[in-house]
Enzyme design. Structure first.
Site, PDB file in Angstrom:
ATOM      1  N   GLY A   1       0.846  -1.191   0.000  1.00  9.79           N
ATOM      2  CA  GLY A   1       0.000   0.000   0.000  1.00  9.79           C
ATOM      3  C   GLY A   1       0.878   1.237   0.000  1.00  9.79           C
ATOM      4  O   GLY A   1       0.417   2.377  -0.041  1.00  9.79           O
TER       5      GLY A   1
ATOM      6  N   GLU B   1       7.606   4.627   7.609  1.00 12.91           N
ATOM      7  CA  GLU B   1       7.509   4.592   9.056  1.00 12.91           C
ATOM      8  C   GLU B   1       7.601   5.931   9.754  1.00 12.91           C
ATOM      9  O   GLU B   1       7.021   6.133  10.823  1.00 12.91           O
ATOM     10  CB  GLU B   1       8.556   3.626   9.610  1.00 12.91           C
TER      11      GLU B   1
END
Lengths: 749, 330, 153
Positions: free
Chosen positions: A474, A713
């Site tokens: 994704g 992240e």
């Protein structure tokens, strides 16, 4: 949108967008091979003990049942050598135990039997008929209970987690300094991608095909082939789309081998779609943390000492360290004295794993809240405090950070947010009856690079197919790698097809640690060079080519679609003409896998800043985040839309962490009581604020030829702290245990 | 999920005769709770009687100004947006819209919502060995377990579960009457008598008999119900069960409280009609002090557990806020 | 037990176990895997389909209940190669990341607009809250829906 032009790639729509919005994108458990049967698990509801008996008679006789496996009868793969599995192409396991390996129960929710039947309905029913009896033993469920077994690991994935620089203890006793010391608590959090994990296993003699929802097809291939003692290539792993992962699909969890065992026992392909409730016990979670941070600073806000002591849980069947201190306090600010300690307590709870920014995420929550507390103690603006402690060099390694633009993040963020209008006094800002709070935090995540290889097939019609066994979770990998391939190969974007998610392709590492774009991008850079060289080899032997008799080594890509002389670009030839004249339909090159060179002279780390506004009804204090400004310095952004989306998603997950996410356990059975999406609250659309994302800085070419540092992240780091700091600013109350649910703010009224 | 036979009911009589003659038969309406519980292995019917196509979906005025009748099969979404409900009983519309999600509300029915079972973790997941509601005599896992979402009023040592419905709370405040049809005929059950407190039989949620089908819910005519408000407090902004909720209906005359109807959700085994609070409000001036005193009166008997004591103060504040909001309405 | 359904305009007959949910019928029997299983308990919305034009969670609805009804799944929204405006808007606004909740989001969004619940950002947010997106692409989903509304207007 004021974006720094030279770092931003085009704002393309995703190349896989159409497949995703039409339902054509096939996720792993959606490849149903002929005769495919369904697996349904039976689990332990004790946290420790032994399986006394498995009575499968009634279940075996139920309609459609093909096989029931347990430790008593399961086909036994062997333990794949665990030592080699860390951080390499050998795959990752966190639960270091074979499913159905023996009669031991190590945690509640452990699979103890697996029913295979022709349909889901039959398998689910028959699983309920399997009677397993246990001989329970006293489990260890808390840090306190496991105190005697606590360990202080030196390293985590080869990175030091116990850090020491300068004399922290002495500095912390210096009465001339301003000090704070507080403990911050984060609960167990569970990844909960909307696609539940799952594996379809299909045997054909000694060949095994696995359609597996994974962040690491090559890792699954390696572990499963070694477990079954098969040549690596006998195991094929296929995963063209991943329905979200956030870390829980990086390791090989018990259901993967269990599916292959069940398929062997049943003699037909078996689909094991992990249930949502089992996503809380058998595919990892973020371990709970207790972090105590002490900071000491001079009156003008210069840090003199930082101490970050972390306690976390791991399981008894796998070691995982959430290295909060090393990955936040160990990289963030310039301080002459730093100490980081990590202690891990093994308990009878399923094994934790990496969840989006493992270490950095809870670590920056604690550190950035502590910095906010220090700013309050110093009566200093939180942004100014951070600027005063800006680290040009890595605080432990003492080498300069490459292409660091954190100051700009603060400045742009503050400006966009309107930070200058903030009244520092808590509870001073209101919107009608609502308390308004403004908080900020620094974000950070290291730049990781692993190794990868790629293959290019260039055709005479000018189109190319590029392959690497990497993954799109994704993240936009399909689009980013199509873009990078296009640039590096010199082929129009529309003519490049990038393929991933198959173990047949050249090696790609785990899609974790935000490494993929840098790693695979580097491989694409290399393979492009090989392609250009291969074309040059053809051209220099072709008397009709302008490059005839030149040296292949003197030739490079001079413009998209053409190679030519490095020092005389005008002397060039087109890819298509070279292939056509050579009578070739296509040309194929593949790069070699090699270890990335480590640059020890610089440190590569992304940074950013979040500015958050919350509004809170003081009487009924549910926190609503109303707007966020997020500014990110992560090198080059290859494709703008998916990159921006990654930051939005990371911030939203950080908001969930701050306000609502927690997996709670029953103190008696050790089972999670929170094990579904009604009780485990993730952010809904109504919780999500407007998030303004800006990328600043420059491409980090010292890190890799693409100039990117990764983006998956960093979005979540700091976000929970920025929310918590905003809650403090709104209410005057510092909540130091997440999540900040309404009950924790009742005393602000 | 165990195997079951499936019957599509042709009329209410047939449905009631099936459930009356087969103790392990169940009515299937929207299925949003029943199918879920069957997947969990908590409900194990051997026969389902599908009533979805029975003509029980009406939302209509009762004759002679007698209020509004809502068919047992009227979907939550249709009830919530029906002009009769939006205009005359806004508290019910608000409660329905505060519950679940648009998709679930499109399936869920009025009758099914009345029969919605608790969300207690120990009930919902048979992996937990203790639950007197699921398995009488096994004990209550929540009592010494994780009990953040549990009851503070009317609970027993046998069960501290709560009724999770929003709709039921509004119905309780509106003095709704549940119309049921059994094998032997029809009867009316006032909402206050419909749900039960756990006592020693927490396995029995309601006073509906085994052969009875909910055909309708009648809302009495309450002219002042236009002054009503539903307040729900939850852990996130939407799509979550209530920590505490309040349905408040106020009859105000010249700033004085002529009558008040208050019900609480998320605090008890049944939608909790706050009669003590109502009594405390009677004839008083509608101000925050009065509201707070009423809330204190209602919650005086409340008892919290390790993780849910916060609900006592939260419920008080929710009462005050709901009443204040209702009082401030034009 | 036999059921006949009209799925995306096509008549389908199947013999199903009474326990089979509409979602499992679509995914496992008819290979219409666009509708997703994200929880199987009505808690995420990934399985959202339109039944007689209304959005429901297909994981909590038995297939036999829908005998004779019209089902529209994500596979039935586009007009041949021409994407439904809502699908096109999701692509344009990057209203997804992993794509797994996306079919449910889009079916839900189509119904949300049709219901008249897409008149403001806040209304869209509330009325789309039954569709969880763990990737957190919500702001883009809201933008996509607004855009689709504007283009239809």
């Amino acid at each position: 949108m004021a974006q720094t032009a030279n770092i931003l790639g085009p704002a393309r729509n995703r190349v896989d967008g159409r497949a995703k919005v039409t339902g054509a994108a096939k996720y792993s458990v959606e490849f149903t091979p002929p005769k495919c049967a369904y697996a349904w698990p039976v689990e332990s509801n004790i946290a420790k003990g032994k399986i006394a008996a498995v009575d499968a008679k009634e279940a075996q006789a139920a309609p459609g049942v093909l096989a029931i496996i347990s430790h008593l009868n399961a086909p036994k793969p062997k333990e794949p050598a665990a030592k080699k599995e860390r951080n390499s192409g050998h795959g990752i396991r966190n639960e270091e135990r074979l499913p159905f390996g023996d009669d031991e129960v190590h945690y509640a929710g452990q699979y103890v039997a697996l029913v295979v039947a022709q349909t889901i309905e039959q398998a689910r029913y028959a699983a309920g008929l399997v009677r397993v009896t246990f001989t329970p033993e006293e489990p260890l469920l808390t840090m306190k209970a496991a105190e005697d077994k606590a360990k202080k690991p030196e390293t985590n994935h080869d990175e030091h987690v116990q850090l020491k620089k300068g004399d922290v203890d002495a500095t912390l006793t210096d009465s001339g300094l301003t000090k704070i010391e507080q403990t911050y608590i984060t609960p167990t959090e569970t990844h909960n991608p909307i696609e539940m994990s799952g594996t379809i296993a299909a045997w054909d003699g000694d060949k095994l095909t696995l359609w597996d929802a994974t962040q690491f097809v090559k890792g699954v291939q390696s572990i499963v082939s070694r477990a079954w003692n098969l040549p690596t290539e006998n195991v094929r792993v296929i995963c063209p789309f991943v329905g979200g992962a956030f870390g829980c699909k990086g390791a090989v969890w018990p259901h993967v081998l269990a599916a292959s065992m069940a398929a062997k026992a049943a003699g037909v392909p078996v689909k094991f779609h992990v249930r949502r409730q089992d996503m809380f016990t058998s595919t990892g979670h973020r371990t709970p943390t207790e972090q105590t941070i002490a900071l000491a600073a001079t009156r003008d806000g210069k840090l003199r000492a930082m101490r970050h002591v972390t306690n976390t849980l791991t399981s008894t069947v796998g070691e995982f360290t959430e290295s909060c201190g090393a990955r936040s306090t160990g990289v963030m600010y310039d301080s002459p004295a730093i100490r980081v300690e990590e202690t891990v307590f093994p308990v009878n709870v399923s094994t934790p794993t990496f969840m989006r920014a493992p270490g950095e995420c809870p670590g920056t929550y604690a550190l950035e809240c502590a910095m906010d507390e220090l700013a309050v103690a110093l009566k200093m603006d939180p942004v100014q405090l951070r600027l005063a402690n800006h680290a040009d060099n890595h605080p432990i390694k003492n080498v300069p950070f490459s292409a660091k633009h954190l100051r700009e993040c603060y400045q742009v963020g503050a400006e966009k947010f309107g930070w200058a209008k903030r009244n520092a006094q808590p509870r001073s800002m209101r919107d009608g009856g609502l308390l308004v709070g403004w908080g900020m935090a620094t974000k950070t995540y290291p730049a990781h690079k692993m190794n990868a290889a790629a293959k290019v097939i260039l055709r005479a019609d000018g189109s190319a197919t590029v392959q690497c066994a990497t993954h799109d979770l994704g993240t936009g990998a399909y689009t980013a790698f199509t873009q990078i391939s296009s640039e590096q190969l010199g082929i129009p974007f529309e003519k490049v097809t990038f393929e991933l998610g198959k173990s047949d392709f050249p090696f790609g590492p785990v899609a974790g640690g935000s490494n993929s774009t840098a790693t695979v991008g580097t491989a694409l850079h290399e393979v492009a060079g090989l392609l250009h060289n291969a074309l040059a080899q053809l051209a220099v032997k072709d008397s009709k080519s302008p490059l005839y008799n030149e040296k292949a080594d003197d030739i490079t890509m001079v413009e998209p679609g053409r190679i030519g002389l490095k020092n005389a670009h005008a002397k060039s030839d087109s890819y298509i003409d070279i292939l056509r004249r050579a009578g070739r339909d296509s040309i194929e090159v593949q790069s070699e896998l090699k270890e990335p060179e480590e640059n020890k002279k610089q440190s590569f780390q992304s940074f950013g800043a979040d500015f958050v506004e919350v509004k809170i009804d003081p009487l009924l204090p549910r926190v609503q985040v109303t707007r966020v400004v997020s500014v990110i310095n992560c090198g080059r952004v290859v494709t703008f839309k998916p990159a921006r989306n990654q930051i939005i998603g990371g911030v939203n997950m950080g908001i969930g962490m701050a306000l609502m996410e927690a997996t709670e356990y029953d103190p008696q059975t050790g089972l999670p009581v929170i094990r579904n999406l009604a009780d485990y609250h993730v952010v809904t659309n109504a919780d999500a604020p407007v998030i303004d994302v800006t990328f600043v800085g420059e491409p980090d070419f010292a890190f890799n030829p693409i100039g990117c540092r990764g983006i998956g992240e960093i979005g979540i780091t700091g976000a929970a702290a920025a929310v918590a700091n905003a809650v403090y600013h709104a209410t005057g109350k510092r909540v130091r245990d997440l999540p900040i649910t309404p009950d924790k703010l009742l005393d602000i009224a | 999920m165990n195997p079951f036979s499936y019957t599509r009911a042709v009329d209410p009589q047939q449905a009631t005769s099936v459930i009356g003659s087969n103790a392990s038969a169940k009515i299937l309406a929207g299925g949003t709770n029943l199918i879920d519980l069957m997947k969990m292995g908590v409900e194990r019917p051997t026969q389902l009687v599908d009533i979805n196509r029975l003509p029980l979906t009406q939302i209509e005025e009762l004759p002679n100004g007698g209020g509004v009748r809502i068919g047992g099969l009227a979907r939550n979404s249709d009830v919530a947006e029906h002009p009769l409900i939006v205009q005359r009983y806004p508290v019910l519309s608000q409660a329905l819209l505060a519950g679940a999600s648009p998709q679930l509300r499109n399936l869920a029915t009025t009758g099914g919502n009345l029969l919605q079972r608790t969300r207690c973790y120990y009930f919902y997941d048979p992996a937990f060995p203790q639950c007197n509601k699921r398995q009488p005599g096994s004990g209550c896992g929540a009592l010494n377990g994780f009990n953040r979402i549990h009851a503070i009023l009317g609970q027993s040592e046998q069960c501290i579960a709560t009724n999770p419905s929003d709709m039921n709370v509004a119905l309780a405040a509106l003095d709704a009457v549940v119309q049921v049809q059994g094998a032997k005929g029809a009867r009316s059950i006032p909402i206050g008598d419909f749900h039960r407190l756990p006592g020693d039989t927490p396995n029995i949620d309601t006073n509906l008999q085994a052969d009875e089908l909910i055909t309708a819910v009648d809302l009495p005519a309450i002219p002042f119900a236009t002054r009503s408000h539903y307040l729900k407090i939850r852990d996130r902004a939407s799509y979550a069960f209530a920590l505490v909720s309040v349905a408040a209906v106020l009859d105000l005359q010249n700033g004085k409280i002529n009558g008040a109807r208050i019900a609480l959700g998320g605090v008890a085994h049944k939608p909790w009609r706050a009669q003590k609070a109502e009594a405390a409000l009677q004839g008083q001036t509608a101000d925050e002090k009065t509201f707070r005193a009423a809330a204190e009166a209602e919650l005086a008997a409340a008892k919290g557990y390790k993780h849910n004591s916060f609900k006592i103060e939260l419920a008080k504040r929710a009462i005050v806020r709901a009443l204040s909001t209702a009082a401030a309405m034009a | 037990m036999p059921v006949r359904l009209k799925i995306n305009g096509k008549d389908i007959s199947a013999d199903v176990d009474t326990r089979t949910t509409l979602l499992d019928l679509l995914r496992e029997r008819l290979q219409l895997t666009g509708s997703k299983k994200g929880c199987d308990h009505g808690q995420c919305g990934a399985c959202t389909v339109l039944v007689n034009g209304r959005r429901i969670n297909s994981c909590l609805s038995l297939a036999v209940v829908h005998d004779g009804e019209e089902i529209t799944t994500i596979e039935g929204l586009a007009n041949g190669e021409q994407l439904h405006p809502m699908q096109a808007a999701f692509v344009e606004h990057d209203g997804f990341q992993c794509g797994y909740c996306t079919p449910g989001q889009i079916c839900s969004a189509v119904a949300c607009v049709k219901e008249g619940h897409a008149k403001s950002d806040d209304e869209i947010r509330e009325w789309m809250s039954g569709n969880l997106c763990r990737c957190g692409a919500y702001p883009n989903i809201v933008d996509a829906i607004k855009d689709a509304v504007a283009k239809n207007a």
